[in-house]
Design a protein around this motif. Structure first.
Motif, PDB file in Angstrom:
ATOM      1  N   ILE A 252      32.420  39.403  44.198  1.00 14.19           N
ATOM      2  CA  ILE A 252      32.742  39.105  45.601  1.00 14.19           C
ATOM      3  C   ILE A 252      33.095  37.624  45.761  1.00 14.19           C
ATOM      4  N   ALA A 253      32.332  36.735  45.122  1.00 18.18           N
ATOM      5  CA  ALA A 253      32.629  35.310  45.199  1.00 18.18           C
ATOM      6  C   ALA A 253      34.032  35.017  44.670  1.00 18.18           C
ATOM      7  N   ALA A 254      34.383  35.618  43.531  1.00 18.03           N
ATOM      8  CA  ALA A 254      35.710  35.393  42.959  1.00 18.03           C
ATOM      9  C   ALA A 254      36.795  35.940  43.874  1.00 18.03           C
ATOM     10  N   ALA A 255      36.555  37.109  44.461  1.00 19.74           N
ATOM     11  CA  ALA A 255      37.563  37.714  45.338  1.00 19.74           C
ATOM     12  C   ALA A 255      37.818  36.852  46.562  1.00 19.74           C
ATOM     13  N   VAL A 256      36.767  36.346  47.176  1.00 21.93           N
ATOM     14  CA  VAL A 256      36.929  35.497  48.362  1.00 21.93           C
ATOM     15  C   VAL A 256      37.741  34.253  48.024  1.00 21.93           C
ATOM     16  N   TRP A 257      37.438  33.638  46.889  1.00 19.53           N
ATOM     17  CA  TRP A 257      38.155  32.425  46.503  1.00 19.53           C
ATOM     18  C   TRP A 257      39.628  32.713  46.202  1.00 19.53           C
ATOM     19  N   VAL A 258      39.878  33.804  45.452  1.00 18.03           N
ATOM     20  CA  VAL A 258      41.260  34.144  45.105  1.00 18.03           C
ATOM     21  C   VAL A 258      42.078  34.422  46.365  1.00 18.03           C
ATOM     22  N   HIS A 386      30.743  24.526  50.416  1.00 15.05           N
ATOM     23  CA  HIS A 386      30.841  25.889  49.894  1.00 15.05           C
ATOM     24  C   HIS A 386      30.190  26.038  48.522  1.00 15.05           C
ATOM     25  N   ARG A 387      30.015  24.932  47.833  1.00 14.00           N
ATOM     26  CA  ARG A 387      29.452  24.980  46.478  1.00 14.00           C
ATOM     27  C   ARG A 387      28.039  25.579  46.449  1.00 14.00           C
ATOM     28  N   PRO A 388      27.107  25.140  47.278  1.00 15.94           N
ATOM     29  CA  PRO A 388      25.768  25.738  47.249  1.00 15.94           C
ATOM     30  C   PRO A 388      25.766  27.228  47.571  1.00 15.94           C
ATOM     31  N   VAL A 389      26.689  27.660  48.426  1.00 19.05           N
ATOM     32  CA  VAL A 389      26.752  29.087  48.775  1.00 19.05           C
ATOM     33  C   VAL A 389      27.109  29.916  47.547  1.00 19.05           C
ATOM     34  N   LEU A 390      28.169  29.481  46.822  1.00 19.56           N
ATOM     35  CA  LEU A 390      28.577  30.233  45.638  1.00 19.56           C
ATOM     36  C   LEU A 390      27.541  30.124  44.523  1.00 19.56           C
ATOM     37  N   ALA A 391      26.952  28.950  44.374  1.00 17.29           N
ATOM     38  CA  ALA A 391      25.888  28.806  43.382  1.00 17.29           C
ATOM     39  C   ALA A 391      24.713  29.732  43.719  1.00 17.29           C
ATOM     40  N   GLY A 392      24.437  29.885  45.013  1.00 20.31           N
ATOM     41  CA  GLY A 392      23.387  30.811  45.438  1.00 20.31           C
ATOM     42  C   GLY A 392      23.715  32.246  45.091  1.00 20.31           C
ATOM     43  N   LEU A 393      25.002  32.614  45.206  1.00 28.45           N
ATOM     44  CA  LEU A 393      25.416  33.964  44.807  1.00 28.45           C
ATOM     45  C   LEU A 393      25.200  34.176  43.309  1.00 28.45           C
ATOM     46  N   PHE A 394      25.527  33.157  42.507  1.00 28.15           N
ATOM     47  CA  PHE A 394      25.273  33.256  41.069  1.00 28.15           C
ATOM     48  C   PHE A 394      23.781  33.399  40.795  1.00 28.15           C
ATOM     49  N   ALA A 395      22.969  32.611  41.481  1.00 25.99           N
ATOM     50  CA  ALA A 395      21.523  32.694  41.274  1.00 25.99           C
ATOM     51  C   ALA A 395      20.997  34.070  41.642  1.00 25.99           C
ATOM     52  N   ALA A 396      21.494  34.623  42.764  1.00 28.68           N
ATOM     53  CA  ALA A 396      21.072  35.968  43.175  1.00 28.68           C
ATOM     54  C   ALA A 396      21.514  37.008  42.148  1.00 28.68           C
ATOM     55  N   GLN A 397      22.738  36.849  41.639  1.00 33.06           N
ATOM     56  CA  GLN A 397      23.219  37.771  40.611  1.00 33.06           C
ATOM     57  C   GLN A 397      22.336  37.712  39.370  1.00 33.06           C
ATOM     58  N   LEU A 398      22.020  36.493  38.924  1.00 31.83           N
ATOM     59  CA  LEU A 398      21.183  36.335  37.740  1.00 31.83           C
ATOM     60  C   LEU A 398      19.772  36.884  37.973  1.00 31.83           C
TER      61      LEU A 398
END
Length: 531
Positions: A252-258, A386-398
């Protein structure tokens, strides 16, 4: 970073518990060791089927490496698993390097690498097995990393691609995408040289392998798999759901950015086209998960994960297609084209190979590596609030990967070892070779040479298969009581086995003991002897 440490740490503990286990963690491990054992004996691999040996439909690269190390350290499962672990860690390191290098973003690189390692369960727990997957992915990842680097690093990329091809020949599918990566950045001449450096050595290797043994290398690697049927539901929606549920948040993070970058790059109606239509396509693809029943393959299907993953995949795929169609308005960068081509190659290859009758979850490894790479590239490109938001998504994924991975189920127990040791003791009293088609390496602990593996025989036992007539050696071997004992599961092996061998010992293992921890959980149930 703490979430990444949790994923990597728990995985390391699991690998430590598995690496020295003497018996099969996955039922093909013993067959791969038998290939390495045969190379140490100076025997060719790609020969006509025989009672002692039938080759797998893989190139010889992985067993050759295992045999080389085994000639010094001794041939055993831990050697094969160490090679696979090294390859897997190499793949993670290459991924992290690709992500981190352009902007010196070590955090994004580490998170992306950990995300790939966290996909362990979604690959069937194949990263560390005595199989080609880990080494193949390490070599392929290295090839991709060098192909994406400016300068003449593409020379090394081409050579690593050849080595990856000699480990698993589906590496050839990535050749055109890698040529595109080099060509769009360096120009036509380097792209042609890259193709030559990759194709010519590969063809020479194929020719040499074809000349050795019985001249059946190409038959085993191409004609035999081509004779296998494709299973439609496993491709659609099966493989799509399996891939979609693995990395939903980073997808989802990649899709939003693309989509956001695409909307900013294209004006007017094109902006609506590159955002609105992809979202509609993604929503339509997500309906597949809504309409399908649960399919517990590897892990129970998580509905929300499937929705999010399919939504992201559909949106990105549609956006890429539209951007390519509108290339005259806004020419995509060489990096964008290269990553798109590699992602498309990895996805299509995974879907097609999973639909193959012998395909298992391990075929998703390159696709999941590419998904983690694309997510990491997105994270490394984002700055500001926006960086902390996406980093948070990575943390949640992990964190989600960390919690859901059933590490205890993957680790062998004392009961597994005791059951294996007891069986080895029984087989040590058998005179003559021991046929163990579902655990080919186990009889070696009792002093017997490894014999043919069931999956290699099953690969040939296809109507109108090119080598099916060669399987006539097995009915003859059973009729002549070629083996002093046969260790098998409850299923009849066929080829006249039940007519010429009778039950001697029923194996009473504790519940689940000695069953593989990855892949097909076939168990050794009984010992048969000549009637």
């Amino acid at each position: 970073m703490l979430a990444a440490l949790g994923v990597v740490g728990s995985l390391g503990l699991t690998w430590a518990a598995r690496i020295a286990y003497p018996y099969d963690l996955e039922w093909m491990e013993g067959g791969m060791l038998a290939h390495a054992w045969r190379l140490l004996q100076g025997e060719p691999l790609y020969v006509a089927p025989g009672p002692e040996f039938v080759p797998f439909v893989y190139p010889p690269g992985y067993p050759a490496v295992v045999a080389l190390i085994g000639s010094v350290a001794g041939l055993s499962p831990w050697v094969g698993r160490a090679v696979s672990i090294a390859g897997t860690l190499g793949a993670a390191a290459a991924l992290g390097t690709i992500v981190a290098r352009p902007r010196n973003d070590a955090i994004a690189g580490v998170l992306a690498a950990a995300t790939f390692l966290g996909c362990y369960a979604h690959t069937g727990a194949f990263y560390d097995l005595v199989r080609p997957d880990g080494l193949f992915m390490g070599l392929l990842a290295g090839s991709i990393a060098l192909a994406l680097r400016p300068g003449r690093a593409w020379v090394g990329s081409a050579l690593l691609l050849v080595l990856a091809f000699l480990v698993k020949h589906n590496a050839a599918f990535f050749g055109p995408a890698l040529v595109l990566c080099v060509g769009t950045r360096e120009g036509l001449r380097p792209a042609l040289l890259y193709a030559a450096l990759a194709v010519v050595p590969a063809l020479v290797a194929v020719g040499l392998l074809q000349l050795t043994g019985d001249g059946l290398f190409v038959t085993y690697l191409v004609s035999v798999p081509r004779s296998h049927p494709l299973i439609g539901p496993r491709l659609f929606p099966g493989a799509l759901l399996e891939l979609a549920q693995a990395l939903p948040l980073t997808s989802i993070a990649a899709a939003v950015w693309v989509l956001a970058r695409g909307a900013g790059a294209l004006p007017g109606r094109s902006r609506a086209l590159t955002v609105g239509l992809p979202l509609v396509a993604g929503a339509g693809l997500a309906l597949i998960a809504v309409l399908q029943p649960d399919r517990p393959v590897g892990l129970p299907t998580d509905r929300l994960s499937s929705y999010l993953g399919l939504l992201a995949a559909g949106a990105v795929a549609a956006h890429v297609a539209i951007r390519l169609g509108l290339a005259r308005e806004a020419r995509p960068s060489s990096e964008w084209l290269g990553l798109s081509a590699l992602a498309l190659t990895a996805g299509v290859t995974a879907l097609w190979m999973r639909a193959h009758s012998g395909g298992y979850l391990n075929v998703h490894v390159p696709a999941l590596w590419m998904a983690a790479l694309c997510g990491g590239v997105v994270l490394s490109r984002v700055s500001g609030r926006h960086r902390p938001v996406l980093a948070g998504l990575f943390a949640a994924q992990l964190a989600w990967q960390w919690v859901q991975t059933p590490h205890d189920a993957y680790r062998p127990t004392d009961a597994d070892r005791a059951a294996g040791d007891q069986l080895v003791e029984t087989l040590s009293h058998v005179k003559g070779p021991v046929f163990s088609p579902y655990a080919a390496w186990l009889p070696t602990y009792a002093g017997h040479a490894p014999q043919a593996h069931a999956i290699a025989v099953m690969d040939l036992d296809i109507p109108d298969g090119p080598l099916k007539p060669g399987l006539s050696v097995f009915p003859a071997a059973f009729a002549q009581h070629h083996w002093g004992a046969v260790v098998t599961s409850q299923r009849d092996f066929g080829f006249g086995f039940s007519e010429h061998y009778q039950l001697r010992t029923k194996l009473h293992h504790p519940a689940g003991a000695l069953a593989p921890k990855s892949g097909w959980p076939v168990r050794l149930e009984a010992i048969y002897v000549p009637d």
